[in-house]
Design an enzyme around this catalytic site. Structure first.
Site, mmCIF file in Angstrom:
data_model
loop_
_atom_site.group_PDB
_atom_site.id
_atom_site.type_symbol
_atom_site.label_atom_id
_atom_site.label_comp_id
_atom_site.label_asym_id
_atom_site.label_seq_id
_atom_site.Cartn_x
_atom_site.Cartn_y
_atom_site.Cartn_z
ATOM 1 N N LYS A 90 1.065 -1.239 -0.016
ATOM 2 C CA LYS A 90 -0.032 0.088 -0.095
ATOM 3 C C LYS A 90 1.068 1.323 0.085
ATOM 4 C CE LYS A 90 -4.465 0.736 0.564
ATOM 5 N NZ LYS A 90 -5.815 -0.093 -0.155
ATOM 6 N N GLY A 190 -25.141 2.108 3.119
ATOM 7 C CA GLY A 190 -24.114 2.895 2.165
ATOM 8 C C GLY A 190 -24.503 2.288 0.627
ATOM 9 N N VAL A 191 -25.023 2.923 0.055
ATOM 10 C CA VAL A 191 -25.597 2.782 -1.328
ATOM 11 C C VAL A 191 -24.803 3.506 -2.347
ATOM 12 C CG1 VAL A 191 -27.932 1.687 -1.053
ATOM 13 C CG2 VAL A 191 -27.562 4.250 -1.073
HETATM 14 P P1 NAI Z 1 -18.503 4.838 -2.279
HETATM 15 O O1 NAI Z 1 -17.716 6.105 -1.627
HETATM 16 O O2 NAI Z 1 -18.806 4.705 -3.490
HETATM 17 O O3 NAI Z 1 -20.013 4.648 -1.273
HETATM 18 C C1 NAI Z 1 -19.802 4.784 0.081
HETATM 19 C C2 NAI Z 1 -21.152 5.231 0.593
HETATM 20 O O4 NAI Z 1 -21.412 5.170 1.778
HETATM 21 C C3 NAI Z 1 -21.557 6.647 -0.036
HETATM 22 O O5 NAI Z 1 -22.790 6.635 -0.645
HETATM 23 C C4 NAI Z 1 -21.875 7.286 1.273
HETATM 24 O O6 NAI Z 1 -22.379 8.516 1.363
HETATM 25 C C5 NAI Z 1 -22.177 6.473 2.455
HETATM 26 N N1 NAI Z 1 -21.750 6.460 3.605
HETATM 27 C C6 NAI Z 1 -20.529 6.967 4.030
HETATM 28 N N2 NAI Z 1 -20.867 7.003 5.794
HETATM 29 C C7 NAI Z 1 -21.814 6.537 5.746
HETATM 30 C C8 NAI Z 1 -22.477 6.367 7.198
HETATM 31 N N3 NAI Z 1 -21.977 6.884 8.217
HETATM 32 N N4 NAI Z 1 -23.783 5.718 7.053
HETATM 33 C C9 NAI Z 1 -24.366 5.503 5.793
HETATM 34 N N5 NAI Z 1 -23.794 5.708 4.598
HETATM 35 C C10 NAI Z 1 -22.763 6.323 4.841
HETATM 36 O O7 NAI Z 1 -17.630 3.589 -1.789
HETATM 37 P P2 NAI Z 1 -17.575 2.261 -2.464
HETATM 38 O O8 NAI Z 1 -16.592 2.002 -3.550
HETATM 39 O O9 NAI Z 1 -19.177 1.746 -2.734
HETATM 40 O O10 NAI Z 1 -16.991 1.354 -1.123
HETATM 41 C C11 NAI Z 1 -17.831 1.170 -0.030
HETATM 42 C C12 NAI Z 1 -16.732 0.419 0.928
HETATM 43 O O11 NAI Z 1 -16.505 -0.778 0.356
HETATM 44 C C13 NAI Z 1 -15.585 1.121 1.444
HETATM 45 O O12 NAI Z 1 -15.505 0.676 2.855
HETATM 46 C C14 NAI Z 1 -14.478 0.545 0.531
HETATM 47 O O13 NAI Z 1 -13.290 0.737 1.095
HETATM 48 C C15 NAI Z 1 -15.144 -0.866 0.511
HETATM 49 N N6 NAI Z 1 -14.451 -1.555 -0.807
HETATM 50 C C16 NAI Z 1 -14.921 -1.152 -2.126
HETATM 51 C C17 NAI Z 1 -14.380 -1.766 -3.114
HETATM 52 C C18 NAI Z 1 -14.735 -1.574 -4.622
HETATM 53 O O14 NAI Z 1 -14.556 -2.165 -5.542
HETATM 54 N N7 NAI Z 1 -15.220 -0.216 -4.666
HETATM 55 C C19 NAI Z 1 -13.745 -2.849 -2.921
HETATM 56 C C20 NAI Z 1 -13.320 -3.301 -1.542
HETATM 57 C C21 NAI Z 1 -13.827 -2.640 -0.559
#
Ligand code: NAI
Length: 378
Positions: A90, A190-191
Site C-alpha cells: 500500500k 451505504g448505497v
Molecule cells: P462509495 O464512496 O462509492 O460509497 C460509500 C457510500 O457510503 C456513499 O454513498 C456514502 O455517502 C455512504 N456513507 C458514508 N458514511 C456513511 C454512514 N455513516 N452511514 C451511511 N452511509 C454512509 O464507496 P464504495 O466504492 O461503494 O465502497 C464502499 C466500501 O467498500 C468502502 O469501505 C470501500 O473501502 C469498500 N470496498 C470497495 C471496493 C470497490 O470495489 N469499490 C472494493 C473493496 C472494498
C-alpha cells in the site's frame, strides 16, 4: 536483537516492522511538488505487492506509517485468500486531496513507484481518482485498475458486489439451511458504488431490502430506482433483520454497535469493519456470523489483478466464484476450532503464505546451472 530508538526515544521503524515480519517501508519526498509518500511492502512471498495509494492529510507521520503498514498487511491477506499470486502493499501520500494535488506530484510519485522495479504495483484508493492514476501511469507501467478503454477492467464495484452477494448466500445457507435470499430482510448500509451494484442481485433474489446512506440525495435517487425501504443512518444497527450489510465506512463493528445488532449475519464490502480484532470475538459471542471483510470484498482486487495479465472478464469472474468456497472453508474452520471467522481467515491466509514459502525452498536449477553439466555428459 538490537533495538534501535528514534531521537525522541520512541520505538523505531524496525520495531514496527518486526512483529508482523513486514518487508519494506520506503519514504519518498520531492520538495518541488511537495510530495511526501510512504510505500509499505508487507509481503511478496506470493508475488509482487499490489495495493492502492491513499491520499490523506495525516496529522502526524506516525499515523501515516501505522496506516500504511496496517493497510498493506490487509492486502497480503486479501490476495492470499483470493487465491492470487500477488503479495500485499500500500502507499500513502500525506496531503489533502482537495488542495494538494498536481501533475508534478503524481508524476514524481509515479517515478518513485517505478524505482521499486515492480515490487509494488499501485492503484486507486481513498482520495485518488482514475485521472490521478493516469498521470502516475505516465511514469510507470506498475499501475492497475485502469478504465476499460485503456485495456483495464474498469470500475471494480460490480466485481466487488458480485462477491458480496455470493458471500451472503454462503452465510444464509449456514444459518437458514438454504442459500436463497428470498424473503430475507437485508439492511444495506451505504448505497455508493458497491452498495448500489449489490441491489439488483438482492431484488432478483426477492429479498426485503432496507437501505441507508448519509448522502440524502443519493438515498432519494436509489430509492426511486429499486423497491426498497429507506432507513435513517443511525437506525440501522438496532433494526431486526436477517443480514446486515456494511458498505460504507470502516470500524462499523465496535463496542457500541455490536450489542445493538439484531441479526444473525453481517456480510458487506466495507474495509476494516472490525474496529479491533477483539470485535470478531464479540460477534462470535453474540452468535452473529461475520463474513470477514477482506475475503467477501476481494472481487475488486481479483478484477484489478486479472488486468495485469491482460484483462479477461470471464477469467476474473471464475476467480470471484471461488470466494464462496473460501467462505465455506472459513465457516468450517471456525466451527471446528471454535474461533471467530475473522481469526479463521487470518490463520488460513497465513497458512497459504507459509506453505508457499516452504515450496519456494525447493531447489530449481536455472538454465545456467544445468548447462555446464550437460556439456560434461556429452
Ligand atoms: P462509495 O464512496 O462509492 O460509497 C460509500 C457510500 O457510503 C456513499 O454513498 C456514502 O455517502 C455512504 N456513507 C458514508 N458514511 C456513511 C454512514 N455513516 N452511514 C451511511 N452511509 C454512509 O464507496 P464504495 O466504492 O461503494 O465502497 C464502499 C466500501 O467498500 C468502502 O469501505 C470501500 O473501502 C469498500 N470496498 C470497495 C471496493 C470497490 O470495489 N469499490 C472494493 C473493496 C472494498
Amino acid at each position: 536483537m538490537v533495538t534501535t530508538k528514534t531521537n525522541e526515544g520512541k520505538i523505531s521503524i524496525f520495531d514496527q516492522l518486526a512483529p508482523l515480519d513486514q518487508e519494506q517501508l520506503t519514504f519518498f519526498q520531492h520538495a518541488p511538488s511537495r510530495l511526501k509518500a510512504i510505500v509499505a511492502i508487507d509481503n511478496t512471498t506470493l508475488g509482487p505487492a499490489v495495493g492502492g495509494v491513499r491520499m490523506f492529510p495525516y496529522p502526524t507521520e506516525r499515523e501515516a506509517i501505522l496506516d500504511v503498514l496496517r493497510l498493506a498487511r490487509a492486502m497480503t491477506y486479501k490476495a492470499a485468500l483470493a487465491g492470487l499470486n500477488f503479495g500485499g502493499g500500500k502507499a500513502v501520500i500525506i496531503g489533502d486531496p482537495r488542495r494538494d494535488k498536481s501533475e508534478e506530484l503524481f508524476r514524481a510519485f509515479g517515478r518513485f513507484v517505478h524505482s521499486l522495479g515492480g515490487r509494488y504495483i499501485t492503484s486507486t484508493d481513498v482520495g485518488i481518482t482514475i485521472d490521478d492514476l493516469l498521470i502516475i501511469r505516465q511514469e510507470t507501467p506498475f499501475v492497475t485498475g485502469l478504465p476499460v478503454d485503456l485495456g483495464g477492467g474498469g470500475d471494480t464495484s460490480v466485481a466487488t458486489a458480485t462477491g458480496v452477494w455470493k458471500g451472503m448466500k454462503v452465510f444464509a445457507k449456514e444459518v437458514f439451511g438454504t442459500d436463497s435470499l428470498s424473503g430475507l430482510r437485508i439492511v444495506v448500509q451505504g448505497v455508493g458504488k458497491v452498495g448500489h451494484s449489490l441491489l439488483p442481485h438482492l431484488v432478483e433474489e426477492g429479498a426485503k431490502i432496507y437501505i441507508t446512506d448519509s448522502d440524502e440525495e443519493r438515498l432519494k435517487a436509489v430509492s426511486k430506482e429499486f423497491p426498497v425501504t429507506v432507513l435513517l443512518p443511525d437506525a440501522v444497527f438496532g433494526i431486526e433483520c436477517d443480514i446486515f450489510s456494511p458498505n460504507a465506512m470502516g470500524a462499523v463493528l465496535n463496542d457500541e454497535t455490536i450489542p445493538a445488532l439484531r441479526c444473525p449475519i453481517v456480510a458487506g464490502a466495507a474495509n476494516n469493519q472490525l474496529a479491533e480484532p477483539k470485535h470478531g470475538y464479540m460477534l462470535q459471542k453474540r452468535n452473529i456470523w461475520y463474513a470477514p471483510d477482506y475475503v467477501i470484498n476481494s472481487g475488486g482486487l481479483i478484477n484489478v489483478c486479472d488486468e495485469l495479465q491482460g484483462y479477461c472478464q470471464p477469467r476474473a469472474w471464475r476467480q470471484i466464484e471461488k470466494i464462496s468456497e473460501t467462505l465455506t472453508r472459513i465457516i468450517a474452520f471456525s466451527k471446528e476450532k471454535g474461533v471467530p471467522t475473522s481469526e479463521a481467515a487470518d490463520w488460513m491466509a497465513q497458512k497459504r503464505i507459509k506453505i508457499m514459502r516452504e515450496v519456494q525452498r525447493i531447489y530449481v536449477p536455472t538454465a545456467a546451472a544445468v548447462a555446464p553439466q550437460n556439456k560434461g555428459l556429452g
